[in-house]
Design a protein around this motif. Structure first.
Motif, PDB file in Angstrom:
ATOM      1  N   LEU A   1       4.582  24.688  -6.565  1.00 30.35           N
ATOM      2  CA  LEU A   1       3.812  23.846  -5.854  1.00 30.35           C
ATOM      3  C   LEU A   1       3.376  22.680  -6.435  1.00 30.35           C
ATOM      4  N   LEU A   2       2.800  22.784  -7.569  1.00 32.08           N
ATOM      5  CA  LEU A   2       2.445  21.601  -8.337  1.00 32.08           C
ATOM      6  C   LEU A   2       3.754  20.639  -8.613  1.00 32.08           C
ATOM      7  N   GLY A   3       5.086  21.104  -8.905  1.00 27.24           N
ATOM      8  CA  GLY A   3       6.070  20.369  -8.853  1.00 27.24           C
ATOM      9  C   GLY A   3       6.248  19.639  -7.642  1.00 27.24           C
ATOM     10  N   ILE A   4       5.955  20.362  -6.426  1.00 27.66           N
ATOM     11  CA  ILE A   4       6.464  19.723  -5.240  1.00 27.66           C
ATOM     12  C   ILE A   4       5.361  18.509  -4.916  1.00 27.66           C
ATOM     13  N   GLY A   5       4.106  18.798  -5.079  1.00 27.63           N
ATOM     14  CA  GLY A   5       3.185  17.696  -5.009  1.00 27.63           C
ATOM     15  C   GLY A   5       3.363  16.425  -5.900  1.00 27.63           C
ATOM     16  N   VAL A   6       4.067  16.715  -7.126  1.00 29.24           N
ATOM     17  CA  VAL A   6       4.263  15.681  -7.879  1.00 29.24           C
ATOM     18  C   VAL A   6       5.418  14.688  -7.078  1.00 29.24           C
ATOM     19  N   MET A   7       6.495  15.495  -6.578  1.00 30.17           N
ATOM     20  CA  MET A   7       7.572  15.174  -5.986  1.00 30.17           C
ATOM     21  C   MET A   7       7.315  14.016  -4.959  1.00 30.17           C
ATOM     22  N   VAL A   8       6.400  14.630  -4.375  1.00 23.97           N
ATOM     23  CA  VAL A   8       5.618  13.905  -2.774  1.00 23.97           C
ATOM     24  C   VAL A   8       5.149  12.558  -3.422  1.00 23.97           C
ATOM     25  N   THR A   9       4.507  12.493  -4.678  1.00 26.57           N
ATOM     26  CA  THR A   9       4.040  11.139  -5.033  1.00 26.57           C
ATOM     27  C   THR A   9       5.283  10.173  -5.420  1.00 26.57           C
ATOM     28  N   VAL A  10       6.355  10.834  -5.869  1.00 35.28           N
ATOM     29  CA  VAL A  10       7.388  10.157  -6.176  1.00 35.28           C
ATOM     30  C   VAL A  10       8.135   9.559  -4.856  1.00 35.28           C
ATOM     31  N   VAL A  11       8.428  10.398  -3.997  1.00 33.73           N
ATOM     32  CA  VAL A  11       8.923   9.805  -2.684  1.00 33.73           C
ATOM     33  C   VAL A  11       7.963   8.821  -1.988  1.00 33.73           C
ATOM     34  N   ASN A  12       6.621   9.000  -2.194  1.00 32.66           N
ATOM     35  CA  ASN A  12       5.716   8.033  -1.611  1.00 32.66           C
ATOM     36  C   ASN A  12       5.775   6.765  -2.454  1.00 32.66           C
ATOM     37  N   VAL A  13       5.881   6.650  -3.653  1.00 34.89           N
ATOM     38  CA  VAL A  13       6.197   5.401  -4.509  1.00 34.89           C
ATOM     39  C   VAL A  13       7.588   4.863  -4.092  1.00 34.89           C
ATOM     40  N   ILE A  14       8.622   5.381  -3.844  1.00 32.90           N
ATOM     41  CA  ILE A  14      10.031   4.907  -3.651  1.00 32.90           C
ATOM     42  C   ILE A  14       9.825   4.367  -2.441  1.00 32.90           C
ATOM     43  N   ARG A  15       9.233   5.257  -1.079  1.00 33.64           N
ATOM     44  CA  ARG A  15       9.106   4.430  -0.159  1.00 33.64           C
ATOM     45  C   ARG A  15       8.211   3.334   0.186  1.00 33.64           C
ATOM     46  N   SER A  16       7.054   3.480  -0.404  1.00 38.41           N
ATOM     47  CA  SER A  16       6.103   2.527  -0.438  1.00 38.41           C
ATOM     48  C   SER A  16       6.702   0.959  -0.927  1.00 38.41           C
ATOM     49  N   LEU A  17       7.603   1.297  -2.007  1.00 30.44           N
ATOM     50  CA  LEU A  17       7.952   0.212  -2.612  1.00 30.44           C
ATOM     51  C   LEU A  17       8.873  -0.677  -1.559  1.00 30.44           C
ATOM     52  N   ARG A  18       9.513   0.048  -0.724  1.00 32.17           N
ATOM     53  CA  ARG A  18      10.397  -0.824   0.099  1.00 32.17           C
ATOM     54  C   ARG A  18       9.655  -0.906   1.458  1.00 32.17           C
ATOM     55  N   SER A  19       8.975  -0.189   1.955  1.00 31.06           N
ATOM     56  CA  SER A  19       8.479  -0.187   3.352  1.00 31.06           C
ATOM     57  C   SER A  19       6.794  -0.083   3.577  1.00 31.06           C
ATOM     58  N   GLY A  20       6.047  -0.214   2.254  1.00 31.92           N
ATOM     59  CA  GLY A  20       4.618  -0.026   2.413  1.00 31.92           C
ATOM     60  C   GLY A  20       4.339  -1.227   3.190  1.00 31.92           C
ATOM     61  N   ARG A  21       2.823  -1.260   3.601  1.00 30.38           N
ATOM     62  CA  ARG A  21       2.320  -2.232   4.222  1.00 30.38           C
ATOM     63  C   ARG A  21       1.757  -3.304   3.054  1.00 30.38           C
ATOM     64  N   ARG A  22       1.772  -4.631   3.469  1.00 29.47           N
ATOM     65  CA  ARG A  22       1.335  -5.460   2.753  1.00 29.47           C
ATOM     66  C   ARG A  22       0.111  -5.305   2.311  1.00 29.47           C
TER      67      ARG A  22
ATOM     68  N   LEU B   1       0.574  -1.254   0.094  1.00 31.54           N
ATOM     69  CA  LEU B   1       0.168   0.093   0.022  1.00 31.54           C
ATOM     70  C   LEU B   1       0.963   1.299   0.106  1.00 31.54           C
ATOM     71  N   MET B   2       0.356   2.006  -0.626  1.00 32.46           N
ATOM     72  CA  MET B   2       1.189   3.527  -0.489  1.00 32.46           C
ATOM     73  C   MET B   2       0.534   4.262   0.709  1.00 32.46           C
ATOM     74  N   SER B   3       1.389   5.398   1.020  1.00 32.81           N
ATOM     75  CA  SER B   3       1.151   5.992   2.481  1.00 32.81           C
ATOM     76  C   SER B   3      -0.044   6.940   1.981  1.00 32.81           C
TER      77      SER B   3
END
Lengths: 568, 298
Positions: free
Chosen positions: A488-509, A430-432
């Motif tokens: 702001l829009l660009g930062i918003g997109v980057m938050v999703t990029v971070v979310n994807v990278i983090r969730s790939l490693r440590s997202g909940r099953r 799951l993603m955050s």
């Protein structure tokens, strides 16, 4: 029914063979080679999504550079020709290397899963279409090292002819159109073959998920529209290098021919980019509203209607060219007509939410954001279709705002909704939700800050595709506001990029079915095994997973014993 | 245990208050803004010429219709998201799959709105497209001056003043009708008489450009090999500025133009002066050529 003993007695030759070997097949290459050699639609889908998101980020950087330049009048950060390069790269990247292929990526991954198939009809062609796309993009971006194209994503002749732009940038652009066009055509035929022939037992046309419908119609539109631009760029190529004069008035050619051929492709292209986004929204809203889609048949019919009418409106991009009034009137009315099926969809989506039990998860946020912003793009589109009004608004920032409300507020928000919706299926995690909602609000607020004021800029006379504008006409404030919004829009997109990278490693099953989905992709494991399904269930309605959950609850289906099983 | 619903209730009412405040703010902005921010909600490009005025009016009518639809859709969306969000222990939503009368209703409704828009457009179209008549203070066609015929509808009450506009990377060239033998032309600035219908014949000699002076009506693309037409009629003396509106190369953003409207006698004087200047500069050119040739022979 033959028992195994009977079958053995009948001889090994009459034994039913398993359709797909899960284990014990040929040795497959491992590591990075396995990605190069793969013909698995899911891995190809992942590569599509990954590559197109990289192009999305590149196109985004180009956009932010443009916004930086326009933040104040008289800015000398970027010179005129570099700016023209940026608009050409940004538009071409976002359309040919992001939105169209990212939809193909989602289609690749999910069409076979949603129709209960084990792969696409032509797996090797499928791989070819991805590699053509990637190398088309690389060939195009290689032009950065000599001379990027500077004639806009529309490359209007005669500006794009060798007399005015002899550098290789336009040729790189032509090469990109050829390669990505071929990629899209091959992909489109593959989708058509897959969807027509490989649906699960019981999945008639009336039980096919709406996303699959939209990918089917997207494919037909690509097949109809792409030959036009393929012909146009080939003619441009021969004009540039082999002495023909298709678009050269001095040789008996006609520059208006380019515009007609380009937009005969270019307008269906808009629907190519938005219809699968509509499909995603039509999948996501019912799941999170806990209600069936309102008016399934009307939505499918409206999709087909939009696609048909979308072939008949191209000259509304040419209202200011020397054209007879009766022609302008025809294209105004045909463009108006598209608003009817589009309106039907919007009201059907609202009715799907109405009296639902809405789960406020990130995919729903993006889907609702899509609805809220796409409506503005639809309405401004009707205003632009009034051709006397378009004489004022054409090629101004009003049009820039309109097309971004359709393609970013529409397609890209839907793509993000789809990403958050299907990420658990693709990765098993799951993603955050927290980061997802932060990303949504940053993108939503940033997007509206960037583009809402651009309507006003256009109405007060600011043309598009200019690197500078006069001081003291009141455009500085709105441009600065727009630039701040874009970051702001660009930062918003980057938050999703971070979310994807983090969730790939440590997202909940995620489990098989974290959202209580309606369609067959939630029947299998997350991520799905290479053969997708060991057992393909028989489809009895448009929401097969709902039926299966009910059967498990009432005890008519065994919950355990299959590889893929729903969480009751 | 008792606290929990209370706290949830407080959070809900706070959220509701926030939404009401937000909607109120948006509403207030919509009501107050048009006065404070003219040009934000409708085109500012008016005041120069009647066709620009009519386009602006047509825009405002369609915007009024659009804003009603916009508020309806956004209102329904926000209402549904607030009212029908999941609540623990709430009832299962009814599994409604459609409603034919409702669906036919909004299909027909959308169609009707568009028919209204088409009718309104055609009502205004004639005033936007057909040149108005020149006024009594305007330039009157003098004996012997040939104004070319125009394909756009004839202007009533005398021929319009016809100016040929030629787009070139990256400037505009204007050619004026004149009684003498000399072709009067100018670059960048077009000088026109007030109260006179001016008809433009627009073309390009290289790539596609687009002629656009926002206050004087819509754009007309300048395409090589084609002649495009538009017109304007200016009541008051003044200067109207614009910029090329079709990407035409490196100098596109700097390809600007202006129209200067002057009283008729001033216009006639300007034409005379311009003709004299052009003749004089051609004579000078010829003289310097002769000089150069003479120097070369020696």
């Amino acid at each position: 029914m033959a028992t195994p003993e009977q079958m053995i007695r009948g001889g090994i030759a009459t034994m039913p063979r398993p359709e797909v070997l899960v284990r014990g097949g040929d040795e497959r290459p491992g590591g990075w080679l396995s990605w190069l050699a793969t013909t698995d639609h899911k891995r190809i889908g992942i590569m599509y999504l990954f590559a197109t998101f990289i192009f999305f980020l590149l196109g985004g950087v180009e956009a932010l550079l443009m916004r930086l330049q326009l933040a104040t009048s008289g800015n000398t950060l970027i010179d005129a020709q570099t700016y023209n390069g940026l608009i050409s790269m940004h538009g071409t990247t976002m359309i040919f290397l992001f939105i169209v292929p990212v939809l193909a990526g989602f289609g690749n991954y999910f069409v076979p899963l949603m129709i209960g198939a084990r792969d696409m009809a032509f797996p090797r062609l499928n791989a070819l279409s991805f590699w053509l796309l990637l190398f088309g993009g690389i060939a195009f971006y290689a032009s950065l090292f000599f001379e990027p194209p500077t004639a806009g994503w529309t490359s209007y002749a005669p500006l794009s002819d060798d007399a005015y732009l002899p550098d290789g940038g336009i040729d790189a652009w032509i090469f990109l159109i050829h390669l990505t066009g071929l990629s899209s055509l091959i992909g489109a035929f593959n989708f058509v073959a897959t969807i027509h022939n490989m649906r699960a037992r019981g999945m008639g046309w009336g039980r096919m998920p709406i996303f699959v419908w939209t990918i089917l119609i997207y494919s037909y539109l690509l097949i109809l529209a792409l030959p036009s631009i393929a012909a146009a760029v080939t003619m441009l190529l021969t004009d540039r290098h082999f002495g023909t004069a298709f678009f050269d008035i001095t040789g008996g050619g006609d520059p208006m021919l380019w515009q007609h051929l380009f937009w005969f492709f270019g307008h269906p292209e808009v629907y190519i980019m938005i219809l699968p986004a509509f499909g995603m929204i039509s999948e996501i809203l019912p799941v999170f509203a806990r209600k069936p889609i309102f008016g399934y048949q009307a939505i499918v019919a409206a999709t087909a209607g939009i696609a048909f009418l979308g072939m008949l409106v191209w000259a509304h991009h040419m209202f200011t060219t020397p054209t007879a009034t009766v022609v302008l009137a025809f294209f105004m009315i045909s463009s108006f007509a598209i608003a009817v099926p589009t309106g039907i969809k919007i009201f059907n989506w609202l009715a799907t939410l109405w009296r639902g039990s809405i789960m406020m998860k990130t995919p729903l946020y993006f889907a609702a954001g899509f609805l809220g912003t796409f409506v503005i793009g639809g309405i401004s589109g009707v205003i632009l279709a009034i051709f006397p009004v378009d004489w004022q608004l054409h090629d101004t920032y009003f049009v820039v705002a309109h097309l971004h409300y359709v393609l970013f507020g529409g397609s890209v928000f839907a793509i993000f909704a789809g990403l958050y919706y299907w990420f658990p299926k693709m990765s098993g995690r799951l993603m955050s939700e927290g980061l997802g909602k932060v990303s949504f609000w940053l993108m939503f607020i940033g997007f509206n800050m960037t583009f809402l004021v651009q309507h006003s800029l256009g109405m007060s006379g600011m043309p598009r595709r200019v690197y500078d504008y006069p001081e003291g006409v009141g455009w500085d404030g709105m441009n600065l506001f727009s630039t701040i919004g874009s970051f702001l829009l660009g930062i918003g997109v980057m938050v999703t990029v971070v979310n994807v990278i983090r969730s790939l490693r440590s997202g909940r099953r995620a489990g098989n079915d974290p959202w209580k989905g309606n369609t067959l992709e939630w029947f299998t494991q997350s991520p799905p095994p290479e053969n997708n399904f060991d057992v393909v269930p028989r489809v009895r309605s448009v929401e097969p997973m709902k039926d299966i959950r009910r059967e498990v609850q009432t005890g008519t289906r065994e919950p355990a014993g299959t590889v893929a099983q729903p969480v009751a | 245990m008792i606290l929990r619903p209370l706290r949830a209730g407080a959070a809900n009412s706070r959220r509701r208050a926030l939404i009401v405040a937000l909607l109120g703010a948006i509403g207030a902005l919509l009501v107050l803004a048009p006065g404070a921010l003219a040009g934000v909600f409708s085109p500012e490009n008016a005041g120069g010429s009647p066709n620009a005025e009519n386009i602006s009016l047509l825009y405002k009518i369609s915007f009024a219709i659009a804003i009603v639809i916009f508020l309806l859709v956004e209102g329904l969306l926000v209402y549904s998201l607030v009212k029908y969000r999941f609540r623990r222990g709430g009832p299962e939503p009814a599994q409604i799959r459609g409603n034919a009368p409702l669906e036919i209703g909004w299909t027909v409704g959308a169609g009707l709105i568009l028919v209204v828009l088409i009718v309104i457009t055609f009502i205004y179209l004639d005033d936007i497209e057909s040149p108005a008549a020149s006024g009594p203070n305007g330039l009157q066609a003098a004996e012997g001056v040939q104004f070319a015929s125009v394909d756009q509808p004839e202007a009533p009450g005398g021929d319009p003043l016809q100016i040929e506009v030629n787009g070139q990377q990256y400037l505009w060239r204007f050619e004026y009708p004149s009684s003498g033998d000399t072709q009067v032309f100018s670059y960048y600035e077009m000088v026109v008489p007030i109260d006179t219908t001016v008809s433009l014949q627009i073309t390009s000699q290289d790539v596609a450009h687009s002629w656009w002076i926002p206050d004087l009506g819509g754009k007309a693309d300048a395409i090589p090999g084609y002649t495009n037409e538009t017109w304007f009629k200016i009541e008051e003396p003044g200067v109207y500025r614009g910029v090329c509106a079709e990407l035409c190369g490196e100098g596109h953003a700097d390809m600007r133009a202006q129209v200067r409207a002057v009283p008729v006698d001033e216009y006639s004087a300007w034409i005379e002066q311009q003709a004299t200047d052009i003749e004089r500069s051609q004579e000078l050119l010829a003289a310097s050529r002769r000089q150069r040739e003479a120097a070369a022979e020696q």
